[in-house]
Scaffold this motif. Structure first.
Motif, PDB file in Angstrom:
ATOM      1  N   GLU A  20     -15.071   9.801  -7.390  1.00  0.00           N
ATOM      2  CA  GLU A  20     -15.518   8.590  -6.698  1.00  0.00           C
ATOM      3  C   GLU A  20     -16.080   7.551  -7.661  1.00  0.00           C
ATOM      4  OE1 GLU A  20     -16.702  11.586  -6.356  1.00  0.00           O
ATOM      5  OE2 GLU A  20     -18.851  11.559  -6.831  1.00  0.00           O
ATOM      6  N   MET A  21     -16.403   7.952  -8.865  1.00  0.00           N
ATOM      7  CA  MET A  21     -16.996   7.014  -9.821  1.00  0.00           C
ATOM      8  C   MET A  21     -15.959   6.407 -10.757  1.00  0.00           C
ATOM      9  SD  MET A  21     -20.564   8.751 -11.031  1.00  0.00           S
ATOM     10  CE  MET A  21     -20.977   7.344 -12.058  1.00  0.00           C
ATOM     11  N   ALA A  22     -15.010   7.239 -11.223  1.00  0.00           N
ATOM     12  CA  ALA A  22     -14.148   6.776 -12.302  1.00  0.00           C
ATOM     13  C   ALA A  22     -12.890   7.631 -12.408  1.00  0.00           C
ATOM     14  CB  ALA A  22     -14.912   6.839 -13.626  1.00  0.00           C
ATOM     15  N   SER A  23     -12.000   7.184 -13.285  1.00  0.00           N
ATOM     16  CA  SER A  23     -10.826   7.976 -13.659  1.00  0.00           C
ATOM     17  C   SER A  23     -10.896   8.260 -15.147  1.00  0.00           C
ATOM     18  CB  SER A  23      -9.530   7.214 -13.341  1.00  0.00           C
ATOM     19  OG  SER A  23      -9.394   7.039 -11.949  1.00  0.00           O
ATOM     20  N   LEU A  24     -10.351   9.400 -15.527  1.00  0.00           N
ATOM     21  CA  LEU A  24     -10.322   9.803 -16.927  1.00  0.00           C
ATOM     22  C   LEU A  24      -8.885  10.074 -17.322  1.00  0.00           C
ATOM     23  CD1 LEU A  24     -11.713  10.663 -19.563  1.00  0.00           C
ATOM     24  CD2 LEU A  24     -11.999  12.946 -18.576  1.00  0.00           C
ATOM     25  N   ILE A  27      -6.576  11.321 -20.402  1.00  0.00           N
ATOM     26  CA  ILE A  27      -6.609  12.038 -21.682  1.00  0.00           C
ATOM     27  C   ILE A  27      -5.203  12.037 -22.255  1.00  0.00           C
ATOM     28  CG2 ILE A  27      -7.179  14.213 -22.829  1.00  0.00           C
ATOM     29  CD1 ILE A  27      -9.013  14.853 -20.446  1.00  0.00           C
ATOM     30  N   THR A  28      -5.064  11.647 -23.519  1.00  0.00           N
ATOM     31  CA  THR A  28      -3.734  11.625 -24.131  1.00  0.00           C
ATOM     32  C   THR A  28      -3.174  13.032 -24.253  1.00  0.00           C
ATOM     33  OG1 THR A  28      -4.711  11.680 -26.341  1.00  0.00           O
ATOM     34  CG2 THR A  28      -4.191   9.509 -25.410  1.00  0.00           C
ATOM     35  N   GLU A  29      -1.873  13.118 -24.392  1.00  0.00           N
ATOM     36  CA  GLU A  29      -1.210  14.421 -24.408  1.00  0.00           C
ATOM     37  C   GLU A  29      -1.691  15.276 -25.582  1.00  0.00           C
ATOM     38  OE1 GLU A  29       2.951  14.050 -23.731  1.00  0.00           O
ATOM     39  OE2 GLU A  29       3.354  16.175 -24.103  1.00  0.00           O
ATOM     40  N   ASP A  30      -1.953  14.628 -26.724  1.00  0.00           N
ATOM     41  CA  ASP A  30      -2.434  15.383 -27.884  1.00  0.00           C
ATOM     42  C   ASP A  30      -3.945  15.622 -27.832  1.00  0.00           C
ATOM     43  OD1 ASP A  30      -2.309  12.577 -30.259  1.00  0.00           O
ATOM     44  OD2 ASP A  30      -3.533  12.932 -28.499  1.00  0.00           O
ATOM     45  N   ARG A  31      -4.592  15.090 -26.806  1.00  0.00           N
ATOM     46  CA  ARG A  31      -6.026  15.259 -26.547  1.00  0.00           C
ATOM     47  C   ARG A  31      -6.919  14.660 -27.625  1.00  0.00           C
ATOM     48  NH1 ARG A  31      -9.107  18.907 -24.289  1.00  0.00           N
ATOM     49  NH2 ARG A  31      -9.182  20.266 -26.098  1.00  0.00           N
ATOM     50  N   LYS A  32      -6.363  13.800 -28.460  1.00  0.00           N
ATOM     51  CA  LYS A  32      -7.173  13.227 -29.526  1.00  0.00           C
ATOM     52  C   LYS A  32      -7.949  11.994 -29.079  1.00  0.00           C
ATOM     53  CE  LYS A  32      -4.531  15.088 -33.357  1.00  0.00           C
ATOM     54  NZ  LYS A  32      -3.791  14.816 -34.604  1.00  0.00           N
ATOM     55  N   SER A  33      -7.642  11.503 -27.904  1.00  0.00           N
ATOM     56  CA  SER A  33      -8.390  10.364 -27.392  1.00  0.00           C
ATOM     57  C   SER A  33      -8.359  10.366 -25.872  1.00  0.00           C
ATOM     58  CB  SER A  33      -7.838   9.046 -27.923  1.00  0.00           C
ATOM     59  OG  SER A  33      -6.533   8.830 -27.425  1.00  0.00           O
ATOM     60  N   SER A  34      -9.288   9.618 -25.298  1.00  0.00           N
ATOM     61  CA  SER A  34      -9.334   9.504 -23.842  1.00  0.00           C
ATOM     62  C   SER A  34      -9.843   8.113 -23.479  1.00  0.00           C
ATOM     63  CB  SER A  34     -10.235  10.581 -23.230  1.00  0.00           C
ATOM     64  OG  SER A  34     -11.574  10.480 -23.701  1.00  0.00           O
ATOM     65  N   THR A  35      -9.628   7.745 -22.228  1.00  0.00           N
ATOM     66  CA  THR A  35     -10.098   6.456 -21.719  1.00  0.00           C
ATOM     67  C   THR A  35     -10.761   6.673 -20.375  1.00  0.00           C
ATOM     68  OG1 THR A  35      -8.303   5.257 -22.810  1.00  0.00           O
ATOM     69  CG2 THR A  35      -9.443   4.121 -21.017  1.00  0.00           C
ATOM     70  N   LEU A  36     -11.963   6.169 -20.250  1.00  0.00           N
ATOM     71  CA  LEU A  36     -12.672   6.169 -18.972  1.00  0.00           C
ATOM     72  C   LEU A  36     -12.380   4.852 -18.287  1.00  0.00           C
ATOM     73  CD1 LEU A  36     -14.877   7.641 -17.200  1.00  0.00           C
ATOM     74  CD2 LEU A  36     -16.485   6.030 -18.246  1.00  0.00           C
ATOM     75  N   ILE A  37     -11.977   4.921 -17.032  1.00  0.00           N
ATOM     76  CA  ILE A  37     -11.643   3.706 -16.289  1.00  0.00           C
ATOM     77  C   ILE A  37     -12.570   3.566 -15.089  1.00  0.00           C
ATOM     78  CG2 ILE A  37      -9.853   2.479 -15.006  1.00  0.00           C
ATOM     79  CD1 ILE A  37      -7.792   4.098 -16.621  1.00  0.00           C
ATOM     80  N   LEU A  38     -13.277   2.443 -15.065  1.00  0.00           N
ATOM     81  CA  LEU A  38     -14.035   2.062 -13.871  1.00  0.00           C
ATOM     82  C   LEU A  38     -13.179   1.035 -13.154  1.00  0.00           C
ATOM     83  CD1 LEU A  38     -17.555   1.540 -15.513  1.00  0.00           C
ATOM     84  CD2 LEU A  38     -16.581   3.628 -14.581  1.00  0.00           C
ATOM     85  N   PRO A  39     -12.584   1.373 -12.021  1.00  0.00           N
ATOM     86  CA  PRO A  39     -11.535   0.521 -11.446  1.00  0.00           C
ATOM     87  C   PRO A  39     -11.996  -0.872 -11.005  1.00  0.00           C
ATOM     88  CG  PRO A  39     -12.088   2.337  -9.972  1.00  0.00           C
ATOM     89  CD  PRO A  39     -12.809   2.601 -11.254  1.00  0.00           C
ATOM     90  N   HIS A  40     -13.199  -0.976 -10.501  1.00  0.00           N
ATOM     91  CA  HIS A  40     -13.716  -2.272 -10.046  1.00  0.00           C
ATOM     92  C   HIS A  40     -15.173  -2.375 -10.489  1.00  0.00           C
ATOM     93  CE1 HIS A  40     -10.117  -2.596  -7.557  1.00  0.00           C
ATOM     94  NE2 HIS A  40     -10.381  -1.395  -7.079  1.00  0.00           N
TER      95      HIS A  40
END
Lengths: 116, 113
Positions: free
Chosen positions: B58-62, B64-77
């Motif tokens: 309910e807060m965010a989306s995560l 994760i890249t396939e190689d798991r070396k990076s990720s992005t947190l997304i706050l949609p609005h």
């Protein structure tokens, strides 16, 4: 919605005095963790306690710092003979079990210690 | 423990999506990626965690890249109340000392009206 309760929120001490910080975990939580956040720095683990037991104190300074979580009452972080370098925000967190199966720690609002 | 790299600060317009990146190139196979945030003068707040699949709550989306070396947190609005320091921290999820959360400097997200 009784979350993790910490008091005092702000504490001022002179060098050489003692500081006592209290933490009441969320209802139903028997695991308590203390963290310290120095000004302009990240959060660092200090100690992990269960009721009447210290599980891991590897992050605690070797001298002047102690922690307890008695059978009755809140967890206490005690700092004796405070020095200016102890000025920081001290956060308590709790969880319902060890191992953090859900991965979530519930944090209090913190106690901000200022040493003059 | 894996080291992380996050931008020092980011800006986002209110109502738009906020995308917060984190590099964790040394993450080990059994470490999850955890995200917490800290609103000024408050305690850290758990947001989300994941291992290799993308996660949403309910807060965010995560992401994760396939190689798991990076990720992005997304706050949609993003809202003004999302202004906070966001911390990315890899951690084992079972046994061991997975409670030893250590936050670095994180990313200060400022949501502008």
């Amino acid at each position: 919605n009784a979350g993790v309760m910490q008091n005092p929120r702000h504490l001022v001490r002179r060098r050489g005095q003692e500081a006592r910080l209290r933490c009441s975990p969320m209802k139903g939580h028997s695991h308590v963790y203390w963290y310290r956040q120095l000004p302009e720095e990240g959060l660092k683990f200090m100690v992990y306690l269960q009721k009447e037991n210290i599980i891991d104190e590897s992050g605690m300074p070797k001298e002047r710092f102690s922690a307890e979580f008695p059978k009755e009452g809140p967890s206490i972080l005690r700092i004796q003979q405070v020095v200016r370098g102890d000025s920081a925000a001290y956060f308590c967190a709790s969880s319902p079990n060890g191992g953090l199966a859900t991965g979530e720690l519930f944090f209090g609002e913190g106690s901000r210690l200022t040493v003059l | 423990d894996a080291k992380t790299t996050q931008p020092t600060s980011m800006d986002c317009a209110e109502g738009r999506a906020a995308n917060l990146p984190c590099n964790h190139s040394t993450i080990s196979g059994n470490e999850y990626v955890y995200w917490y945030r800290q609103i000024h003068s408050q305690g850290p707040q758990y947001i989300i965690h994941g291992l290799k699949n993308n996660e949403t709550n309910e807060m965010a989306s995560l992401i994760i890249t396939e190689d798991r070396k990076s990720s992005t947190l997304i706050l949609p609005h993003a809202t003004l109340r999302d202004t906070a320091v966001y911390y990315c921290t890899p951690r084992q999820n079972s046994g061991g000392s997975n409670y030893k959360l250590t936050f670095g400097k994180g990313t200060l997200l400022t949501v502008n009206p």
